[in-house]
Write a protein that holds these residues in place. Structure first.
Motif, PDB file in Angstrom:
ATOM      1  N   MET A 140       0.694  -1.152  -0.035  1.00 15.77           N
ATOM      2  CA  MET A 140       0.068   0.022  -0.149  1.00 15.77           C
ATOM      3  C   MET A 140       0.950   1.247   0.051  1.00 15.77           C
ATOM      4  SD  MET A 140      -2.928  -0.522  -0.362  1.00 15.77           S
ATOM      5  CE  MET A 140      -3.495   0.992  -0.305  1.00 15.77           C
ATOM      6  N   TRP A 141       1.990   1.091   0.844  1.00 18.38           N
ATOM      7  CA  TRP A 141       2.929   2.538   0.630  1.00 18.38           C
ATOM      8  C   TRP A 141       3.391   2.679  -0.757  1.00 18.38           C
ATOM      9  CZ3 TRP A 141       8.082   2.079  -0.894  1.00 18.38           C
ATOM     10  CH2 TRP A 141       8.804   3.309  -0.776  1.00 18.38           C
ATOM     11  N   PHE A 142       3.732   1.602  -1.315  1.00 20.25           N
ATOM     12  CA  PHE A 142       4.417   1.785  -2.911  1.00 20.25           C
ATOM     13  C   PHE A 142       2.927   2.350  -3.601  1.00 20.25           C
ATOM     14  CE2 PHE A 142       4.628   0.115  -7.205  1.00 20.25           C
ATOM     15  CZ  PHE A 142       5.654   0.463  -7.628  1.00 20.25           C
ATOM     16  N   LEU A 143       1.818   1.689  -3.755  1.00 18.06           N
ATOM     17  CA  LEU A 143       0.768   2.122  -4.102  1.00 18.06           C
ATOM     18  C   LEU A 143       0.514   3.543  -4.178  1.00 18.06           C
ATOM     19  CD1 LEU A 143      -1.606  -1.133  -4.400  1.00 18.06           C
ATOM     20  CD2 LEU A 143       0.093  -0.374  -6.044  1.00 18.06           C
ATOM     21  N   ALA A 144       0.785   3.921  -2.859  1.00 11.45           N
ATOM     22  CA  ALA A 144       0.214   5.405  -2.579  1.00 11.45           C
ATOM     23  C   ALA A 144       1.366   6.272  -2.795  1.00 11.45           C
ATOM     24  CB  ALA A 144      -0.206   5.461  -1.038  1.00 11.45           C
ATOM     25  N   SER A 145       2.457   5.833  -3.190  1.00  9.05           N
ATOM     26  CA  SER A 145       3.597   6.566  -3.457  1.00  9.05           C
ATOM     27  C   SER A 145       4.062   6.784  -5.044  1.00  9.05           C
ATOM     28  CB  SER A 145       5.011   6.192  -2.632  1.00  9.05           C
ATOM     29  OG  SER A 145       4.537   6.263  -1.307  1.00  9.05           O
TER      30      SER A 145
ATOM     31  N   GLU B 138      -7.833  -5.468  10.154  1.00  8.35           N
ATOM     32  CA  GLU B 138      -7.143  -4.523  10.726  1.00  8.35           C
ATOM     33  C   GLU B 138      -6.150  -3.757  10.081  1.00  8.35           C
ATOM     34  OE1 GLU B 138      -5.039  -8.789  11.238  1.00  8.35           O
ATOM     35  OE2 GLU B 138      -7.134  -7.687  10.973  1.00  8.35           O
ATOM     36  N   VAL B 139      -5.927  -4.120   8.745  1.00 11.46           N
ATOM     37  CA  VAL B 139      -5.054  -3.222   7.799  1.00 11.46           C
ATOM     38  C   VAL B 139      -5.593  -1.924   7.525  1.00 11.46           C
ATOM     39  CG1 VAL B 139      -3.840  -3.242   5.600  1.00 11.46           C
ATOM     40  CG2 VAL B 139      -3.943  -5.360   6.937  1.00 11.46           C
ATOM     41  N   ALA B 140      -6.895  -1.855   7.364  1.00  9.95           N
ATOM     42  CA  ALA B 140      -7.657  -0.485   7.210  1.00  9.95           C
ATOM     43  C   ALA B 140      -7.036   0.626   7.969  1.00  9.95           C
ATOM     44  CB  ALA B 140      -9.123  -0.545   7.429  1.00  9.95           C
ATOM     45  N   VAL B 141      -6.782   0.441   8.980  1.00 11.89           N
ATOM     46  CA  VAL B 141      -6.410   1.659   9.865  1.00 11.89           C
ATOM     47  C   VAL B 141      -4.889   2.080   9.565  1.00 11.89           C
ATOM     48  CG1 VAL B 141      -5.639   2.259  12.209  1.00 11.89           C
ATOM     49  CG2 VAL B 141      -7.735   1.002  12.152  1.00 11.89           C
ATOM     50  N   GLY B 142      -3.883   1.057   9.310  1.00 11.94           N
ATOM     51  CA  GLY B 142      -2.671   1.521   8.867  1.00 11.94           C
ATOM     52  C   GLY B 142      -2.664   2.162   7.269  1.00 11.94           C
ATOM     53  N   VAL B 143      -3.771   1.627   6.412  1.00 13.10           N
ATOM     54  CA  VAL B 143      -3.789   2.254   5.101  1.00 13.10           C
ATOM     55  C   VAL B 143      -4.297   3.540   5.096  1.00 13.10           C
ATOM     56  CG1 VAL B 143      -5.262   1.845   2.875  1.00 13.10           C
ATOM     57  CG2 VAL B 143      -3.845   0.082   4.015  1.00 13.10           C
ATOM     58  N   LEU B 144      -5.093   3.718   5.780  1.00 14.10           N
ATOM     59  CA  LEU B 144      -5.696   5.264   6.120  1.00 14.10           C
ATOM     60  C   LEU B 144      -4.752   6.103   6.582  1.00 14.10           C
ATOM     61  CD1 LEU B 144      -9.429   4.538   7.536  1.00 14.10           C
ATOM     62  CD2 LEU B 144      -9.001   5.714   5.554  1.00 14.10           C
ATOM     63  N   GLY B 145      -3.890   5.606   7.482  1.00 11.05           N
ATOM     64  CA  GLY B 145      -2.575   6.410   8.024  1.00 11.05           C
ATOM     65  C   GLY B 145      -1.854   6.918   6.836  1.00 11.05           C
ATOM     66  N   THR B 146      -1.721   5.616   5.947  1.00 11.29           N
ATOM     67  CA  THR B 146      -0.758   5.953   4.739  1.00 11.29           C
ATOM     68  C   THR B 146      -1.503   6.861   3.803  1.00 11.29           C
ATOM     69  OG1 THR B 146       0.079   3.676   4.652  1.00 11.29           O
ATOM     70  CG2 THR B 146       0.227   4.940   2.968  1.00 11.29           C
ATOM     71  N   ILE B 147      -2.739   7.035   3.671  1.00 10.96           N
ATOM     72  CA  ILE B 147      -3.449   7.725   2.749  1.00 10.96           C
ATOM     73  C   ILE B 147      -3.502   9.385   3.376  1.00 10.96           C
ATOM     74  CG2 ILE B 147      -5.836   8.531   1.845  1.00 10.96           C
ATOM     75  CD1 ILE B 147      -6.467   5.524   1.851  1.00 10.96           C
ATOM     76  N   TYR B 148      -3.648   9.364   4.344  1.00  5.78           N
ATOM     77  CA  TYR B 148      -3.475  10.786   5.093  1.00  5.78           C
ATOM     78  C   TYR B 148      -1.991  11.168   5.359  1.00  5.78           C
ATOM     79  CZ  TYR B 148      -8.562  10.965   5.265  1.00  5.78           C
ATOM     80  OH  TYR B 148      -9.943  10.902   4.681  1.00  5.78           O
ATOM     81  N   ALA B 149      -0.975  10.653   5.142  1.00  6.65           N
ATOM     82  CA  ALA B 149       0.474  10.627   5.215  1.00  6.65           C
ATOM     83  C   ALA B 149       0.775  11.158   6.767  1.00  6.65           C
ATOM     84  CB  ALA B 149       0.777  12.216   4.361  1.00  6.65           C
ATOM     85  N   LEU B 150       0.383  10.289   7.315  1.00  7.46           N
ATOM     86  CA  LEU B 150       0.668  10.246   9.012  1.00  7.46           C
ATOM     87  C   LEU B 150       1.696   9.231   9.246  1.00  7.46           C
ATOM     88  CD1 LEU B 150      -2.882  10.210  10.431  1.00  7.46           C
ATOM     89  CD2 LEU B 150      -1.461  12.284   9.890  1.00  7.46           C
ATOM     90  N   SER B 151       2.859   9.726   9.870  1.00  6.26           N
ATOM     91  CA  SER B 151       4.110   8.811  10.119  1.00  6.26           C
ATOM     92  C   SER B 151       4.094   8.025  11.570  1.00  6.26           C
ATOM     93  CB  SER B 151       5.122   9.590  10.088  1.00  6.26           C
ATOM     94  OG  SER B 151       5.247  10.945  11.028  1.00  6.26           O
ATOM     95  N   GLU B 152       2.792   8.358  12.378  1.00 10.95           N
ATOM     96  CA  GLU B 152       3.049   7.919  13.650  1.00 10.95           C
ATOM     97  C   GLU B 152       2.690   6.358  13.838  1.00 10.95           C
ATOM     98  OE1 GLU B 152       1.347  10.441  12.755  1.00 10.95           O
ATOM     99  OE2 GLU B 152       1.456  12.184  14.191  1.00 10.95           O
ATOM    100  N   SER B 153       2.972   5.854  15.059  1.00 10.30           N
ATOM    101  CA  SER B 153       2.472   4.525  14.945  1.00 10.30           C
ATOM    102  C   SER B 153       1.760   4.310  16.310  1.00 10.30           C
ATOM    103  CB  SER B 153       3.635   3.503  15.015  1.00 10.30           C
ATOM    104  OG  SER B 153       4.503   3.743  16.069  1.00 10.30           O
ATOM    105  N   GLY B 154       1.024   2.937  16.438  1.00 11.80           N
ATOM    106  CA  GLY B 154       0.248   2.681  17.613  1.00 11.80           C
ATOM    107  C   GLY B 154      -0.690   3.660  18.045  1.00 11.80           C
ATOM    108  N   ASP B 155      -0.774   3.962  19.180  1.00  9.63           N
ATOM    109  CA  ASP B 155      -1.865   4.990  19.813  1.00  9.63           C
ATOM    110  C   ASP B 155      -1.617   6.248  19.401  1.00  9.63           C
ATOM    111  OD1 ASP B 155      -2.620   2.944  21.360  1.00  9.63           O
ATOM    112  OD2 ASP B 155      -1.681   3.573  23.167  1.00  9.63           O
ATOM    113  N   ALA B 156      -0.452   6.810  18.932  1.00  7.39           N
ATOM    114  CA  ALA B 156      -0.308   8.005  18.160  1.00  7.39           C
ATOM    115  C   ALA B 156      -0.924   8.303  16.975  1.00  7.39           C
ATOM    116  CB  ALA B 156       1.060   8.182  18.220  1.00  7.39           C
ATOM    117  N   LEU B 157      -0.814   6.820  16.079  1.00 10.16           N
ATOM    118  CA  LEU B 157      -1.507   6.993  15.009  1.00 10.16           C
ATOM    119  C   LEU B 157      -2.921   6.894  15.195  1.00 10.16           C
ATOM    120  CD1 LEU B 157      -1.364   6.247  11.867  1.00 10.16           C
ATOM    121  CD2 LEU B 157      -1.592   3.961  12.340  1.00 10.16           C
ATOM    122  N   GLN B 158      -3.558   6.273  16.088  1.00 11.02           N
ATOM    123  CA  GLN B 158      -4.859   6.287  16.473  1.00 11.02           C
ATOM    124  C   GLN B 158      -5.539   7.793  16.643  1.00 11.02           C
ATOM    125  OE1 GLN B 158      -7.491   3.773  16.564  1.00 11.02           O
ATOM    126  NE2 GLN B 158      -6.214   1.950  16.103  1.00 11.02           N
ATOM    127  N   SER B 159      -4.701   8.714  17.454  1.00 11.89           N
ATOM    128  CA  SER B 159      -5.241   9.742  17.661  1.00 11.89           C
ATOM    129  C   SER B 159      -5.140  10.723  16.759  1.00 11.89           C
ATOM    130  CB  SER B 159      -4.184  10.212  18.938  1.00 11.89           C
ATOM    131  OG  SER B 159      -4.595  11.660  19.296  1.00 11.89           O
TER     132      SER B 159
END
Length: 342
Positions: free
Chosen positions: A195-200, A250-271
């Motif tokens: 997903m990172w490759f496809l989004a980049s 569960e991959v959907a959360v990480g994919v949305l983080g990639t789409i919105y260009a967020l670099s955090e992980s774990g709870d920081a990504l959720q917030s």
């Protein structure tokens, strides 16, 4: 950033799944859970099942894969198939990252009943209840049509009460954690890299005014699927997240983080992601996505196990078809009603 977000989601999911598996193993399927099946036999008779279906359905709250495999204890083939068909409707731990993300973004932390319960907790309870009630409704329909027949009486041996063996629990948790980490280290992590490759790639052209992901392969896929999902309120970003989510919810959360260009992980990504979604999505869209995740068959591992347990692709295909139909219908009704009322 997307890969690190995926790793954070995997760690959070592993902790939740381990707690659920520990509780199930601690109860002891042969002793405590066996008696639970005996006690619930009369209640489950209302939808044509008997108590043996209780253990597979309870196991499915941790993960539908062991729940489907646990249906082997049901001797009657029709009852076993019916149990397998409704097991994925139980709210497994893979749905929790999506639930907690959307609840944090759109449900205010408002106390109810004099502070005894909060609104976010009530919404989470409603999602669990929706899964259980829909499973019972589907079971009632299946037992009255496809698997119609006389209900067999429940015959089972109830062994003496005993305390769970800590060594057995530790070994069981180790085996389940090993299987999950193997899946997380292959399927989930690999999907995040893809997903990172496809989004980049390809990059945005010179003078582009839109975000770079709009011009990427992932953006093209999302825009191609958007007309199909527009009636249920889904945006192209959601469409992108749903495609790899077919392999693992569960991959959907990480994919949305990639789409919105967020670099955090774990709870920081959720917030951070909760804030981004609250600013860009409408409440009816969020409610529609929650309804989708109650029913959608977004787990290739479950479909693969169903194929192995039923010796063919017919029943996995039926499962995918009826669950995707339920998901689209529930999301359509939720989105339209919420748009009219809010």
């Amino acid at each position: 950033g997307g890969a690190s977000g995926g790793v954070g989601v995997v760690g959070s999911l592993r902790r939740r799944g381990s707690v659920l598996f520990c509780c199930i193993l601690g109860l002891g399927a042969r002793v405590w859970l066996g008696r639970g099946g005996f006690l619930l036999d009369r209640l489950m008779a209302g939808v044509g099942f008997h108590g043996r279906a209780f253990i597979p359905l309870l196991s499915s709250f941790a993960c539908a894969v062991p729940g489907v495999m646990a249906a082997r204890t049901i001797e009657n083939r029709a009852d076993r198939l019916a149990t397998i068909m409704i097991a994925p409707l139980m709210t497994c731990s893979a749905r929790l990252p999506v639930y907690t993300l959307l609840i944090a973004a759109f449900v205010p932390d408002r106390p109810l009943l004099g502070g005894l319960v909060g609104l976010p907790g009530l919404v989470m309870f409603a999602l669990y209840a929706a899964g259980i009630l829909s499973a019972l409704a589907v079971a009632f329909v299946l037992k009255g049509t496809v698997f119609k027949g006389a209900r067999e009486p429940l015959l089972m041996e109830l062994p003496a009460y005993r305390l769970p063996n800590p060594r057995d629990i530790a070994l069981g948790l180790f085996e389940r954690a090993k299987v999950f980490l193997a899946r997380a280290g292959t399927t989930i992590f690999a999907l995040m890299i893809v997903m990172w490759f496809l989004a980049s790639f390809p990059g945005a052209p010179e003078g582009a005014t839109e975000p770079a992901i709009q011009y990427s392969i992932a953006g093209m896929i999302g825009h191609a699927l958007e007309p199909l999902l527009a009636p249920i309120g889904f945006t192209w970003q959601i469409a992108v997240a749903l495609v790899p989510g077919i392999a693992a919810r569960e991959v959907a959360v990480g994919v949305l983080g990639t789409i919105y260009a967020l670099s955090e992980s774990g709870d920081a990504l959720q917030s951070s992601l909760a804030g981004a979604l609250a600013a860009s999505w409408s409440l009816p869209t969020a409610l529609s996505l929650l309804a989708w995740y109650v029913f959608a068959p977004q787990c290739v591992a479950t479909l693969s196990v169903v194929k192995r347990e039923t010796n063919g692709w017919f029943w996995p295909a039926v499962m995918f078809a009826y669950m995707i139909t339920l998901a689209y219908g529930a999301s359509f009704v939720t989105y339209r009603v919420a748009s009219a009322l809010l």
